[in-house]
Design an enzyme around this catalytic site. Structure first.
Site, PDB file in Angstrom:
ATOM      1  N   ASP A  67       0.822  -1.213   0.000  1.00  0.00           N
ATOM      2  CA  ASP A  67       0.000   0.000   0.000  1.00  0.00           C
ATOM      3  C   ASP A  67       0.854   1.260   0.000  1.00  0.00           C
ATOM      4  OD1 ASP A  67       0.944  -0.406   2.589  1.00  0.00           O
ATOM      5  OD2 ASP A  67      -1.019  -0.756   3.462  1.00  0.00           O
ATOM      6  N   ASP A 136      -7.293  -2.496  14.345  1.00  0.00           N
ATOM      7  CA  ASP A 136      -8.677  -2.812  13.955  1.00  0.00           C
ATOM      8  C   ASP A 136      -8.747  -4.094  13.118  1.00  0.00           C
ATOM      9  OD1 ASP A 136      -7.611  -2.007  11.547  1.00  0.00           O
ATOM     10  OD2 ASP A 136      -8.983  -0.324  11.239  1.00  0.00           O
ATOM     11  N   HIS A 138      -6.996  -4.823  10.438  1.00  0.00           N
ATOM     12  CA  HIS A 138      -6.770  -4.695   8.989  1.00  0.00           C
ATOM     13  C   HIS A 138      -5.474  -5.379   8.549  1.00  0.00           C
ATOM     14  CE1 HIS A 138      -4.596  -0.525   9.549  1.00  0.00           C
ATOM     15  NE2 HIS A 138      -3.728  -1.500   9.640  1.00  0.00           N
ATOM     16  N   GLU A 143      -9.589  -1.891   5.695  1.00  0.00           N
ATOM     17  CA  GLU A 143     -10.218  -1.563   6.967  1.00  0.00           C
ATOM     18  C   GLU A 143     -11.475  -2.411   7.170  1.00  0.00           C
ATOM     19  OE1 GLU A 143      -8.323   0.005   8.693  1.00  0.00           O
ATOM     20  OE2 GLU A 143      -7.769   2.009   8.017  1.00  0.00           O
TER      21      GLU A 143
HETATM   22  P1  PGA Z   1       2.444  -1.534  12.792  1.00  0.00           P
HETATM   23  O1  PGA Z   1       1.221  -1.412  11.777  1.00  0.00           O
HETATM   24  O2  PGA Z   1       3.341  -2.598  12.218  1.00  0.00           O
HETATM   25  O3  PGA Z   1       3.097  -0.183  12.803  1.00  0.00           O
HETATM   26  O4  PGA Z   1       1.874  -1.938  14.102  1.00  0.00           O
HETATM   27  C1  PGA Z   1       0.594  -2.553  11.324  1.00  0.00           C
HETATM   28  C2  PGA Z   1      -0.573  -2.214  10.412  1.00  0.00           C
HETATM   29  O5  PGA Z   1      -1.251  -1.212  10.642  1.00  0.00           O
HETATM   30  O6  PGA Z   1      -0.826  -2.983   9.475  1.00  0.00           O
END
Ligand code: PGA
Length: 261
Positions: A67, A136, A138, A143
């Protein structure tokens, strides 16, 4: 889903890196699906170490990132292109032209999404996709509510994600609201999936993803539909798993299991 639990973040990262290295040694022109965020940093550091000290060779590899924020230039220090250059690409020998991150500055983002899907297909598909998980649930920027059949597209970030990511920006208003993200359907087409999670703050979404129902309310739960998905966890991220003792049992018994080799 295979569930591997390690006592520390470092051990988790080293084990996942060993699996990526195994794939790259077996198939030097592997197509790697990469992720940003704080979670895979230990894995990338370990791959860099293996490249530097052991000559792990990425010269024939190709990569696709999950992404990118819409509206951030590649040289913006919070863009995911910048993150990948700084934390992995410039430290290994993967050719820059074979590293792909969605174009957040595309004049036509919808066309850029279709083009990204085409490039993945032209490369022969993704051999192994690395994934983090959001608070959350994702994966990438899929999302809650994202179709489990979704493809690469422009997505509006959830408020929770904007709050989670605000720590990297000067103010919360600087966090982009839109991103280009591979879809859940795109991710499920990778031949192998590696989900990484550490810290107690991930224990809830991890338990829901692994032991809860398959639901678009936690898009990581879609990994249950994949024939070769492995969760690499540290013990804090595993603390809400009800079947923890069972996963530990399997891990101790695996070396003696019958194989076809
Ligand atoms: P993080 O983010 O590795 O910074 O915890 C993970 C994500 O949001 O997919």
């Amino acid at each position: 889903m295979e569930v591997l639990i390690y006592p520390t973040y470092e051990a988790m990262s080293a084990a996942a890196a060993e699996e990526i290295a195994r794939i790259v040694r077996a198939k030097p022109d592997a197509v790697l699906g990469l992720a940003t965020g704080s979670t895979p940093l230990g894995l990338y550091a370990e791959l860099i170490r293996m490249h530097t000290e052991q000559g792990l060779d990425f010269s024939k590899a190709t990569s696709f990132n999950l992404d990118e924020y819409v509206g951030l230039r590649p040289d913006h220090d919070q863009s995911y292109r910048y993150f990948m250059n700084e934390n992995l690409f410039k430290h290994i020998n993967i050719p820059a032209e074979r590293t792909h991150v969605p174009d957040g500055m595309a004049d036509d983002p919808v066309a850029a999404c279709a083009e990204y899907e085409r490039m993945i297909a032209d490369a022969g598909g993704i051999d192994v996709q690395i994934l983090g998980i959001g608070s959350d649930g994702h994966i990438a920027f899929n999302e809650p509510g994202s179709s489990l059949a979704s493809r690469t597209r422009v997505k509006t970030l959830a408020k929770q994600t904007i709050e989670d990511n605000a720590r990297f920006f000067e103010t919360i208003d600087d966090v982009p609201v839109y991103a280009i993200t591979m879809g859940v359907g795109t991710i499920l087409e990778a031949r192998q999936l590696i989900l990484l999670a550490n810290k107690a703050s991930k224990a809830g979404p991890v338990a829901a993803a692994i032991e809860g129902p398959v639901t678009s309310m936690n898009t990581a739960s879609a990994l249950q539909l994949h024939p070769h998905a492995t969760a690499y966890l540290d013990s804090a991220a595993a603390e809400k798993l009800k079947m923890r003792a069972y996963y530990d049992w399997i891990q101790t018994k695996k070396p003696g299991a019958p194989t076809s080799r």
